[in-house]
Design a protein around this motif. Structure first.
Motif, PDB file in Angstrom:
ATOM      1  N   LEU A 192      48.904 -11.493  49.170  1.00  0.00           N
ATOM      2  CA  LEU A 192      49.317 -11.815  50.532  1.00  0.00           C
ATOM      3  C   LEU A 192      50.745 -12.339  50.562  1.00  0.00           C
ATOM      4  O   LEU A 192      51.564 -11.904  51.382  1.00  0.00           O
ATOM      5  N   VAL A 199      50.505  -6.489  53.915  1.00  0.00           N
ATOM      6  CA  VAL A 199      49.093  -6.823  54.116  1.00  0.00           C
ATOM      7  C   VAL A 199      48.767  -6.854  55.602  1.00  0.00           C
ATOM      8  O   VAL A 199      47.789  -6.252  56.057  1.00  0.00           O
ATOM      9  N   MET A 200      49.603  -7.552  56.378  1.00  0.00           N
ATOM     10  CA  MET A 200      49.315  -7.704  57.802  1.00  0.00           C
ATOM     11  C   MET A 200      49.583  -6.423  58.582  1.00  0.00           C
ATOM     12  O   MET A 200      49.128  -6.291  59.723  1.00  0.00           O
ATOM     13  N   SER A 207      43.753  -9.404  60.777  1.00  0.00           N
ATOM     14  CA  SER A 207      43.602 -10.851  60.759  1.00  0.00           C
ATOM     15  C   SER A 207      43.144 -11.277  59.373  1.00  0.00           C
ATOM     16  O   SER A 207      42.263 -10.647  58.784  1.00  0.00           O
ATOM     17  N   ALA A 208      43.742 -12.340  58.857  1.00  0.00           N
ATOM     18  CA  ALA A 208      43.315 -12.919  57.581  1.00  0.00           C
ATOM     19  C   ALA A 208      42.744 -14.305  57.846  1.00  0.00           C
ATOM     20  O   ALA A 208      43.278 -15.061  58.665  1.00  0.00           O
ATOM     21  N   THR A 210      41.225 -18.000  56.144  1.00  0.00           N
ATOM     22  CA  THR A 210      41.272 -18.839  54.961  1.00  0.00           C
ATOM     23  C   THR A 210      40.909 -20.268  55.328  1.00  0.00           C
ATOM     24  O   THR A 210      41.040 -20.673  56.487  1.00  0.00           O
ATOM     25  N   VAL A 217      42.001 -15.360  49.373  1.00  0.00           N
ATOM     26  CA  VAL A 217      41.876 -15.381  50.825  1.00  0.00           C
ATOM     27  C   VAL A 217      40.442 -14.999  51.180  1.00  0.00           C
ATOM     28  O   VAL A 217      39.903 -14.011  50.678  1.00  0.00           O
ATOM     29  N   GLN A 219      38.717 -13.793  53.933  1.00  0.00           N
ATOM     30  CA  GLN A 219      38.444 -12.488  54.540  1.00  0.00           C
ATOM     31  C   GLN A 219      39.725 -11.920  55.131  1.00  0.00           C
ATOM     32  O   GLN A 219      40.570 -12.680  55.616  1.00  0.00           O
ATOM     33  N   VAL A 220      39.824 -10.589  55.136  1.00  0.00           N
ATOM     34  CA  VAL A 220      40.864  -9.890  55.888  1.00  0.00           C
ATOM     35  C   VAL A 220      40.172  -8.831  56.733  1.00  0.00           C
ATOM     36  O   VAL A 220      39.477  -7.961  56.202  1.00  0.00           O
ATOM     37  N   ARG A 222      40.582  -5.688  58.888  1.00  0.00           N
ATOM     38  CA  ARG A 222      41.501  -4.588  59.167  1.00  0.00           C
ATOM     39  C   ARG A 222      40.915  -3.717  60.272  1.00  0.00           C
ATOM     40  O   ARG A 222      39.867  -3.102  60.101  1.00  0.00           O
ATOM     41  N   SER A 239      41.025  -6.804  46.374  1.00  0.00           N
ATOM     42  CA  SER A 239      39.892  -7.261  47.182  1.00  0.00           C
ATOM     43  C   SER A 239      38.877  -6.130  47.314  1.00  0.00           C
ATOM     44  O   SER A 239      39.137  -4.993  46.909  1.00  0.00           O
ATOM     45  N   GLU A 319      43.031 -18.682  60.953  1.00  0.00           N
ATOM     46  CA  GLU A 319      43.251 -17.246  61.123  1.00  0.00           C
ATOM     47  C   GLU A 319      44.746 -16.982  61.153  1.00  0.00           C
ATOM     48  O   GLU A 319      45.495 -17.676  61.848  1.00  0.00           O
TER      49      GLU A 319
END
Length: 418
Positions: A192, A199-200, A207-208, A210, A217, A219-220, A222, A239, A319
């Motif tokens: 990240l 990544v974003m 959304s990531a 933590t 991290v 969850q991400v 997508r 991941s 988030e």
């Protein structure tokens, strides 16, 4: 009379009266026939005293939405009190869509626009960025219309209720589209931080999540727009896709979340995190959020992670989202592509009050801007330093409302009204 509190109970309204308007004319009569302070109240999804007043609150959520579709202009004009999820369903039935949605489809269009609320996506502006025009009732009860391109328009869209009661908005729309939502777990922090934009930007909306103290991290999410982004694979940057028995988000009821697992579906059922027909989010919580330039995002995350041991015990989840730069004067993404760092706290006011100044101090080198509707402790000077058009916005608000009917303690405290 008891007017109640904000959605999560973080602020109890002190207004002396509440008018639940059922027509624009009723709002006009209220302002033309009475004196004293007035503030607009939406669906109450705020966490501070921004919407409060010593006088009268007026809500437009009961005014009929009366949507008007203009397919040639690619716009819809609708009542400000309509919820995003309701408008989205109306549009989708007719083959049209919004560019993005927030995590909760339950919030009103007018309230979300006025506070700079947002979804996510490197190329997606905040929800207010879609506004092409608006109608508002001014201090003397006169109904006024402003449109994109007119002087001061960029200052009125994210207007914080500081100059009038917005009753209708015109939004840009586009043809309906299909989205799939895939959740990855265990993304290394190094992945990240080494390529935050990559990544974003790995989907139409990303959304990531933590709690800051994990080794990876958490969850991400997508959200891939079919035909626009590459479809996700089973692994990604170290991941893996979550399994069905892992589906969930902190304390949220899994049944309240939108469909994940790569199942294709219409945009309005994938872009939000929560379903319109379920109770939104956790509820018993406090929220704060800060906006930093995307180019500073990785360094800002490192600065906040230094506080992880103190943050995590009081946090439900953070988030991370992105916003494309816009030209709206009081936007968190004004003239810079932006990383939004959002904290959903456990309902522990004293602990949150002690932590927010420390987080703000860590983010100060990056010119962090606060979300207007959420809890923060930034001073008027600090807010003015990161919002270059704030003084211009204040002049505009004062010109439209010289007697201060729409001013309140919150706006004065932050220097948004004199």
């Amino acid at each position: 009379m008891s007017i109640g509190a904000t959605w999560a109970g973080t602020h109890h309204f002190r207004a002396s009266d509440l008018v639940e308007a059922t027509s624009i004319e009723q709002v006009q009569e209220l302002l033309a026939d009475t004196d004293g302070p007035v503030r607009a109240l939406g669906t109450r999804h705020s966490f501070n005293d921004l919407a409060d007043t010593a006088g009268t609150l007026v809500t437009v959520t009961d005014i009929p939405a009366d949507p008007v579709l203009d397919e040639e202009a690619r716009t819809v004009t609708v009542g400000a009190g309509v919820r995003y999820g309701v408008l989205a369903a109306w549009l989708h039935e007719r083959g049209w869509a919004l560019h993005n949605m927030g995590s909760l489809p339950h919030i009103s269009v007018g309230g979300a626009v006025a506070t700079g609320t947002h979804g996510s996506g490197l190329t997606n502006g905040c929800l207010a960025d879609a506004v092409a025009g608006l109608q508002f009732v001014g201090a003397q009860g006169v109904l006024r219309t402003v449109a994109r391109g007119q002087d001061g328009f960029e200052g009125l869209v994210i207007g914080l209720g500081a100059y009038g009661v917005v009753v209708r908005l015109t939004l840009d729309i586009q043809p309906s589209y299909v989205v799939r939502q895939d959740v990855y777990r265990g993304l290394p922090w190094s992945a990240l931080l080494d390529d935050l934009p990559g990544v974003m930007g790995a989907g139409y909306s990303v959304s990531a999540f933590t709690t800051w103290d994990e080794e990876t991290v958490q969850q991400v999410w997508r959200k891939t727009r079919l035909g626009v982004s590459d479809e996700p694979g089973p692994t990604w940057l170290g991941s893996r896709l979550e399994t069905p028995d892992e589906s969930g988000l902190v304390d949220a009821d899994p049944a309240a979340l939108t469909v994940r697992g790569g199942v294709e579906g219409p945009w309005l059922e994938r872009l939000p995190h929560f379903r319109l027909d379920h109770t939104p989010s956790n509820g018993d919580e406090i929220q704060t959020e800060y906006f930093v330039a995307l180019e500073d995002g990785a360094d800002a995350l490192v600065a906040v992670r230094a506080l992880a041991a103190d943050i995590a015990p009081h946090l439900l989840v953070t988030e991370l989202r992105t916003l494309a730069a816009d030209g709206l004067w009081l936007s968190g993404a004004y003239r810079r592509d932006t990383l939004a760092i959002h904290f959903t706290w456990r309902n522990r006011p004293a602990e949150v009050a002690a932590l927010t100044p420390r987080i703000e101090e860590a983010l100060a080198p990056f010119g962090a801007r606060p979300h207007w509707g959420k809890v923060h402790t930034m001073t008027a000077d600090a807010v003015a330093a990161v919002h270059p058009q704030l003084a211009q916005a204040r002049l505009l608000f004062e010109a439209l409302d010289p007697t201060g009917r729409f001013a309140n303690a919150h706006l004065r405290r932050l220097g948004i009204r004199a």
